[in-house]
Design an enzyme around this catalytic site. Sequence first.
Site, short mmCIF file in Angstrom:
data_model
loop_
_atom_site.label_atom_id
_atom_site.label_comp_id
_atom_site.label_asym_id
_atom_site.label_seq_id
_atom_site.Cartn_x
_atom_site.Cartn_y
_atom_site.Cartn_z
CG ASN A 34 0.77 -77.16 -10.81
OD1 ASN A 34 -0.33 -77.82 -10.74
ND2 ASN A 34 1.84 -77.25 -11.16
CB ILE A 37 -0.29 -69.48 -9.10
CG1 ILE A 37 -1.59 -69.02 -7.90
CG2 ILE A 37 -0.77 -70.43 -10.24
CD1 ILE A 37 -2.33 -68.27 -8.47
CB CYS A 38 4.17 -73.15 -10.40
SG CYS A 38 5.22 -73.53 -11.78
CG LEU A 39 -0.61 -70.52 -14.80
CD1 LEU A 39 -1.24 -72.01 -15.45
CD2 LEU A 39 -1.70 -69.52 -14.75
CE LYS A 57 6.60 -68.30 -11.62
NZ LYS A 57 5.73 -69.25 -11.33
#
Lengths: 154, 146
Positions: free
Chosen positions: A81, A88-90, A94
């Site tokens: 992630n 960072i994909c969180l 978002k």
Amino acid sequence: MSGGSLPRRIVKETQRLIADPVAGISATPYADNLRYFAVAIEGPSDSCYEEGVFQLELFLPADYPMAPPKVRFLTKIYHPNVDKLGRICLDILKEKWSPALQIRTVLLSIQALMSAPNPDDPLDNTVADVWKNDEAKALETAREFTKNFAAKKE
Amino acid sequence: MQRTPAGETVIVPRNFKLLEELEGSEKGHGDMAISYGLVDPGDTFLREWNGGILGPPGTYHDGRFYELRITCTDNYPAEPPTVKFISKINMTCVDPRSGLVQHSRLSATKNWNRNLGIEQILTGLRREMCSDANRRLRQPAEGLTF
């Protein structure tokens, strides 16, 4: 230099981060920009990041807390992630962001993401594929990265 | 730089500004007259960039594709990046030996401020190719490099 007055909310959050830090996490504002923080997160024990210290940077944009903080890893990390630039994909960074969340909650979520990588919602597909198809190999690579890039400085 | 209603001046730190610029470049620019991206997609400090300018029509640059190298130092965006043409070009703001863009001779860099970025420099260079001083300047053979 940040002129004018920093919003009280940010002042309070900063004071609490320093006075009552989260275990394994430090966040220190830069003297010349109080919206910009140097962050260090210790790799959670029992994870493939154990024994590592990961440097991150965090910035509170002008519309914070209506908009989420911007945060990314500066230390190289092998994680499904996190992309090559440390982004960072969180979800809470978002669409799930809410002004009720804080810097503290964001950093805790990142620490939790390090304990529980989520290869089904990847930012780096190559890493996620390894994670899904050969988890042992993924964990080994992650440990190697931790040793090579995140070693604690004595 | 942004001002909040409370009168606070918010400074976007170097790395986050460059990440925004990268995201802007990935969205592309309509006609693709200019383009830019990281040399190494894993460059944590976003220092080295490739740039491209499509020569504007109605000039001696028409139909040419110019390659550039842009270097953002630690002091970016307090100071503009170093911009160097890889493709050989004859232009009043470009050093004829090295291909380096001379900051004092290009308005985007001469009047630099931290709200400007790589896109404005490339657009500014392309606009300069259309200026009276550059439009009809004789150009070296295509495909040569500095």
